[in-house]
Write a protein that holds these residues in place. Structure first.
Motif, PDB file in Angstrom:
ATOM      1  N   MET A 429       0.825  -1.193  -0.011  1.00 12.74           N
ATOM      2  CA  MET A 429      -0.084   0.109   0.163  1.00 12.74           C
ATOM      3  C   MET A 429       1.028   1.329  -0.127  1.00 12.74           C
ATOM      4  O   MET A 429       0.373   2.386  -0.584  1.00 12.74           O
ATOM      5  CB  MET A 429      -1.064   0.047   1.086  1.00 12.74           C
ATOM      6  N   LEU A 430       1.918   1.356   0.722  1.00 13.46           N
ATOM      7  CA  LEU A 430       2.992   2.417   0.696  1.00 13.46           C
ATOM      8  C   LEU A 430       3.493   2.710  -0.779  1.00 13.46           C
ATOM      9  O   LEU A 430       3.448   3.772  -1.240  1.00 13.46           O
ATOM     10  CB  LEU A 430       4.137   2.236   1.678  1.00 13.46           C
ATOM     11  N   LYS A 431       3.704   1.511  -1.444  1.00 12.86           N
ATOM     12  CA  LYS A 431       4.280   1.668  -2.735  1.00 12.86           C
ATOM     13  C   LYS A 431       3.372   2.258  -3.791  1.00 12.86           C
ATOM     14  O   LYS A 431       3.606   3.070  -4.636  1.00 12.86           O
ATOM     15  CB  LYS A 431       4.696   0.077  -3.135  1.00 12.86           C
ATOM     16  N   LEU A 432       2.022   1.795  -3.363  1.00 11.32           N
ATOM     17  CA  LEU A 432       1.020   2.275  -4.449  1.00 11.32           C
ATOM     18  C   LEU A 432       0.410   3.636  -3.924  1.00 11.32           C
ATOM     19  O   LEU A 432      -0.473   4.468  -4.451  1.00 11.32           O
ATOM     20  CB  LEU A 432      -0.259   1.407  -4.594  1.00 11.32           C
ATOM     21  N   LYS A 433       1.064   4.352  -2.706  1.00  5.04           N
ATOM     22  CA  LYS A 433       0.435   5.330  -2.267  1.00  5.04           C
ATOM     23  C   LYS A 433      -1.195   5.214  -1.927  1.00  5.04           C
ATOM     24  O   LYS A 433      -1.739   6.380  -2.162  1.00  5.04           O
ATOM     25  CB  LYS A 433       0.968   6.666  -3.068  1.00  5.04           C
ATOM     26  N   ASP A 434      -1.509   4.124  -1.395  1.00  2.15           N
ATOM     27  CA  ASP A 434      -2.774   3.939  -1.101  1.00  2.15           C
ATOM     28  C   ASP A 434      -3.113   3.510   0.400  1.00  2.15           C
ATOM     29  O   ASP A 434      -3.919   2.816   0.962  1.00  2.15           O
ATOM     30  CB  ASP A 434      -3.404   2.731  -2.017  1.00  2.15           C
ATOM     31  N   PHE A 435      -2.174   4.201   1.035  1.00  3.23           N
ATOM     32  CA  PHE A 435      -2.440   4.014   2.631  1.00  3.23           C
ATOM     33  C   PHE A 435      -3.203   5.162   3.146  1.00  3.23           C
ATOM     34  O   PHE A 435      -2.816   6.352   3.348  1.00  3.23           O
ATOM     35  CB  PHE A 435      -0.957   4.005   3.393  1.00  3.23           C
ATOM     36  N   GLN A 436      -4.183   4.856   3.824  1.00  4.34           N
ATOM     37  CA  GLN A 436      -5.173   5.711   4.307  1.00  4.34           C
ATOM     38  C   GLN A 436      -5.398   5.482   5.860  1.00  4.34           C
ATOM     39  O   GLN A 436      -4.965   4.460   6.462  1.00  4.34           O
ATOM     40  CB  GLN A 436      -6.798   5.256   3.838  1.00  4.34           C
ATOM     41  N   LYS A 437      -6.019   6.376   6.491  1.00  3.46           N
ATOM     42  CA  LYS A 437      -6.095   6.553   7.885  1.00  3.46           C
ATOM     43  C   LYS A 437      -7.045   5.033   8.670  1.00  3.46           C
ATOM     44  O   LYS A 437      -6.773   4.667   9.609  1.00  3.46           O
ATOM     45  CB  LYS A 437      -6.991   7.628   8.678  1.00  3.46           C
ATOM     46  N   VAL A 438      -7.711   4.682   7.594  1.00  3.81           N
ATOM     47  CA  VAL A 438      -8.631   3.502   7.927  1.00  3.81           C
ATOM     48  C   VAL A 438      -7.728   2.359   8.166  1.00  3.81           C
ATOM     49  O   VAL A 438      -7.646   1.444   8.999  1.00  3.81           O
ATOM     50  CB  VAL A 438      -9.892   3.191   6.689  1.00  3.81           C
ATOM     51  N   HIS A 439      -6.859   2.447   6.999  1.00  2.00           N
ATOM     52  CA  HIS A 439      -5.900   1.170   6.999  1.00  2.00           C
ATOM     53  C   HIS A 439      -4.909   1.241   8.236  1.00  2.00           C
ATOM     54  O   HIS A 439      -4.673   0.103   8.985  1.00  2.00           O
ATOM     55  CB  HIS A 439      -5.015   1.324   5.718  1.00  2.00           C
ATOM     56  N   ALA A 440      -4.407   2.422   8.635  1.00  2.00           N
ATOM     57  CA  ALA A 440      -3.514   2.550   9.564  1.00  2.00           C
ATOM     58  C   ALA A 440      -4.137   2.135  10.906  1.00  2.00           C
ATOM     59  O   ALA A 440      -3.561   1.486  11.648  1.00  2.00           O
ATOM     60  CB  ALA A 440      -2.946   4.195   9.761  1.00  2.00           C
ATOM     61  N   LEU A 464     -11.592   0.855  18.628  1.00  2.00           N
ATOM     62  CA  LEU A 464     -11.242   0.925  17.025  1.00  2.00           C
ATOM     63  C   LEU A 464     -12.548   1.426  16.460  1.00  2.00           C
ATOM     64  O   LEU A 464     -12.526   2.042  15.525  1.00  2.00           O
ATOM     65  CB  LEU A 464     -10.928  -0.346  16.480  1.00  2.00           C
ATOM     66  N   ARG A 465     -13.802   1.039  16.815  1.00  4.34           N
ATOM     67  CA  ARG A 465     -14.970   1.510  16.248  1.00  4.34           C
ATOM     68  C   ARG A 465     -15.107   2.933  16.339  1.00  4.34           C
ATOM     69  O   ARG A 465     -15.460   3.714  15.553  1.00  4.34           O
ATOM     70  CB  ARG A 465     -16.057   0.763  16.849  1.00  4.34           C
ATOM     71  N   GLU A 466     -14.766   3.386  17.330  1.00  5.14           N
ATOM     72  CA  GLU A 466     -15.128   5.040  17.866  1.00  5.14           C
ATOM     73  C   GLU A 466     -14.033   5.843  16.677  1.00  5.14           C
ATOM     74  O   GLU A 466     -14.180   6.749  16.406  1.00  5.14           O
ATOM     75  CB  GLU A 466     -14.681   5.208  19.158  1.00  5.14           C
ATOM     76  N   GLU A 467     -12.593   5.191  16.556  1.00  8.33           N
ATOM     77  CA  GLU A 467     -11.846   5.724  15.919  1.00  8.33           C
ATOM     78  C   GLU A 467     -12.343   5.755  14.519  1.00  8.33           C
ATOM     79  O   GLU A 467     -12.155   6.879  13.828  1.00  8.33           O
ATOM     80  CB  GLU A 467     -10.419   5.199  16.195  1.00  8.33           C
ATOM     81  N   LEU A 468     -12.911   4.764  14.010  1.00  8.66           N
ATOM     82  CA  LEU A 468     -13.174   4.723  12.507  1.00  8.66           C
ATOM     83  C   LEU A 468     -14.318   5.538  12.371  1.00  8.66           C
ATOM     84  O   LEU A 468     -14.382   6.181  11.202  1.00  8.66           O
ATOM     85  CB  LEU A 468     -13.512   3.214  12.203  1.00  8.66           C
ATOM     86  N   LEU A 469     -15.358   5.761  13.471  1.00  4.56           N
ATOM     87  CA  LEU A 469     -16.400   6.705  13.102  1.00  4.56           C
ATOM     88  C   LEU A 469     -16.083   8.107  12.999  1.00  4.56           C
ATOM     89  O   LEU A 469     -16.544   8.918  12.354  1.00  4.56           O
ATOM     90  CB  LEU A 469     -17.289   6.433  14.364  1.00  4.56           C
ATOM     91  N   VAL A 470     -14.832   8.282  13.600  1.00  2.92           N
ATOM     92  CA  VAL A 470     -14.262   9.655  13.257  1.00  2.92           C
ATOM     93  C   VAL A 470     -13.597   9.924  11.955  1.00  2.92           C
ATOM     94  O   VAL A 470     -13.869  10.864  11.601  1.00  2.92           O
ATOM     95  CB  VAL A 470     -13.286  10.266  14.455  1.00  2.92           C
ATOM     96  N   VAL A 471     -12.767   8.886  11.664  1.00  3.39           N
ATOM     97  CA  VAL A 471     -12.010   9.145  10.458  1.00  3.39           C
ATOM     98  C   VAL A 471     -13.050   9.129   9.087  1.00  3.39           C
ATOM     99  O   VAL A 471     -12.516   9.726   8.239  1.00  3.39           O
ATOM    100  CB  VAL A 471     -11.163   7.710  10.357  1.00  3.39           C
ATOM    101  N   ILE A 472     -14.028   8.488   9.184  1.00  3.74           N
ATOM    102  CA  ILE A 472     -14.739   8.274   8.003  1.00  3.74           C
ATOM    103  C   ILE A 472     -15.661   9.317   7.695  1.00  3.74           C
ATOM    104  O   ILE A 472     -16.673   9.504   6.648  1.00  3.74           O
ATOM    105  CB  ILE A 472     -15.748   6.777   7.744  1.00  3.74           C
ATOM    106  N   GLN A 473     -15.560  10.411   8.719  1.00  7.53           N
ATOM    107  CA  GLN A 473     -16.320  11.786   8.379  1.00  7.53           C
ATOM    108  C   GLN A 473     -15.577  12.419   7.175  1.00  7.53           C
ATOM    109  O   GLN A 473     -16.080  13.221   6.428  1.00  7.53           O
ATOM    110  CB  GLN A 473     -16.194  12.657   9.526  1.00  7.53           C
ATOM    111  N   ASP A 474     -14.535  12.144   6.756  1.00  8.11           N
ATOM    112  CA  ASP A 474     -13.684  12.472   5.603  1.00  8.11           C
ATOM    113  C   ASP A 474     -14.005  11.606   4.363  1.00  8.11           C
ATOM    114  O   ASP A 474     -13.816  10.192   4.580  1.00  8.11           O
ATOM    115  CB  ASP A 474     -12.016  12.524   6.055  1.00  8.11           C
TER     116      ASP A 474
END
Length: 512
Positions: A429-440, A464-474
């Motif tokens: 994913m780093l090679k393809l520059k496809d690393f997102q906050k969800v993945h992290a 983790l659920r609470e973290e993802l709920l914030v992340v996917i607002q983007d």
């Protein structure tokens, strides 16, 4: 014998209908003194094969010298194409080209007036079917005749032809510009998928602005490429409501022009596919069902008149719609069962569907089986994508497949594999520059949890659920969630319920 042309011959012959095969043999034998010409024997040798085998073909004609065999092969290919063209001369483009060739023959004989009559017939047909490139070719031939010979045409004929020619060239400038832009955007999407951040969005927007015609209103809604360009642009930047708007206008253009609909039904089908894709990403279940039904009715009414290419398009986009409907309705078990039916259907078209579409199908089936709890079945489809040698195209699907594979192995308890794949997937994913906050967030969770007792992980799942709920607002972070609803997966762990039950209950609450 050239293996490449033999391979092409094999696939051409295998695509022929019974009527086309019968017509070919009658066509070849019409002027032949031989009871069975050698190219007919060669045709039968190819036709009998269930799989292409060059050596068997060579053995059948072992008495012929290589050069002679090569000439017969080339002759067979040309005769096949000629036979198919004659059989399908009702096709407007073929008929127009035929009339142009008649005009050339008459022109060379010095029969200028007769040549102009053939060109006039061709031009009427080209105008009727909106085949402007052929129409311009006809006008140029008319100009050639009118400027070189005394034809007895009307005094204003030269002015009329000049005006027609100028108008068409003006149209070609704008339609060609929109066509080029649509192709560039499509190429971008195949390579990189949708934008993953503001920087990429600005890059795509610049691509659009720099390549769009200066006068946007000139031949805008009058050309399909105008709508295609906007559909691809809004799809890539993930503005799906506007993508739906232009896809619907695309289809409306055909609804309002029955001749265009008759000539290019595959473009109409493709337009409806974009309508359905936009509604899928908008999570609009009601309108999705309605539009899918319209497409099904259209295909059912016309499929008997479709050529092979149109049948492939209809199959591809109808089946994509059916698979997507299972996601929209949250019916993963039902969808997983349908995957077995779909795979059997796919076998009939497999050699004629491009590799990118196959990969998308594999990912959809993997996601449906994951949602149904069939993790081994999901892994089977994911491995097909991960092991695919064409790793430079459809990179978003490559990334999502590896990411989902991690989750599947985690569910199966393959902790050692998870530990190994975290590193390889991270590098990919780093090679393809496809690393997102969800993945992290998921990588972080998996690293610390793979060797822990699963019963003690509830607090970590909640965190983790609470973290993802914030992340996917983007909006740029939502893409990995389109088929794999990670929040619902975490809730299934927290509340000890099947993931399908969690997703389905949400869909029911929304009226799906």
């Amino acid at each position: 014998m050239s293996k490449q042309l033999s391979y092409q011959l094999y696939h051409l012959i295998k695509r022929l209908t019974k009527a086309e095969k019968r017509h070919f043999k009658l066509y070849v034998k019409r002027n032949s003194s031989e009871k069975e010409p050698i190219i007919v024997k060669m045709f039968d040798a190819f036709d009998r094969q269930n799989e292409f085998d060059e050596e068997k073909i060579s053995k059948v004609f072992s008495d012929l010298k290589p050069n002679t065999l090569s000439n017969h092969r080339a002759h067979l290919y040309e005769q096949l194409l000629s036979s198919i063209r004659l059989l399908h001369n009702h096709d407007p483009s073929i008929r127009i080209k035929e009339l142009i060739s008649y005009a050339d023959v008459l022109h060379n004989k010095g029969l200028y007036e007769q040549s102009l009559i053939q060109l006039s017939r061709a031009k009427q047909l080209a105008s009727k079917n909106k085949m402007d490139i052929l129409k311009l070719e006809i006008i140029e031939l008319e100009k050639k005749i009118e400027t070189r010979y005394v034809t007895g045409s009307t005094p204003d004929r030269a002015i009329e032809l000049t005006k027609e020619s100028q108008e068409l060239r003006h149209q070609f400038y704008f339609s060609g510009s929109w066509s080029d832009l649509a192709l560039k955007l499509y190429d971008y999407y195949l390579k990189f998928g949708p934008v993953k951040g503001k920087e990429q969005q600005e890059q795509v927007t610049s691509l659009f602005i720099e390549n769009a015609p200066m006068q946007e209103n000139a031949l805008g809604g009058d050309t399909i490429f105008y709508y295609q360009s906007y559909v691809w642009y809004y799809h890539i930047i993930q503005n799906f409501p506007l993508c739906y708007k232009y896809a619907k206008l695309w289809c409306n253009l055909f609804d309002q022009n029955k001749i265009l609909l008759e000539d290019e039904p595959e473009m109409y089908i493709r337009g409806y596919h974009n309508v359905l894709s936009s509604l899928f990403f908008c999570d609009d279940v009601k309108r999705f069902r309605e539009e899918l039904r319209r497409l099904e009715v259209f295909v059912d009414l016309r499929k008997d008149s479709f050529n092979e290419n149109q049948l492939i398009q209809a199959f591809t986009y109808l089946e994509t719609g059916k698979l997507n409907l299972f996601f929209l309705e949250g019916k993963f078990t039902e969808g997983a069962k349908y995957c077995d039916v779909f795979e059997n259907k796919l076998k009939a078209y497999e050699s004629r569907i491009d590799i990118h579409r196959k990969m998308v199908f594999q990912y959809k089936m993997a996601s449906l089986k994951f949602g149904s709890g069939d993790f081994h079945g999901s892994l089977k489809h994911l491995n097909i994508i991960v092991n695919n040698p064409v790793s430079t195209l459809k990179e978003d699907i490559q990334s999502y497949a590896r990411f989902l594979s991690l989750i599947v192995h985690y569910e199966l308890g393959n902790d050692d594999l998870v530990y190994f794949q975290i590193k390889s997937t991270y590098r990919f994913m780093l090679k393809l520059k496809d690393f997102q906050k969800v993945h992290a967030a998921i990588f972080k969770f998996l690293r610390k949890s793979i060797y822990m007792d699963r019963k003690s992980l509830i607090p970590y799942f909640k965190e983790l659920r609470e973290e993802l709920l914030v992340v996917i607002q983007d909006k740029f972070e939502r893409r990995p969630m389109l088929y794999l609803d990670l929040v619902s997966w975490l809730e299934s762990k927290i509340y000890d319920r099947p993931v399908e039950e969690v997703i389905r209950s949400k869909k029911i609450d929304k009226g799906a």
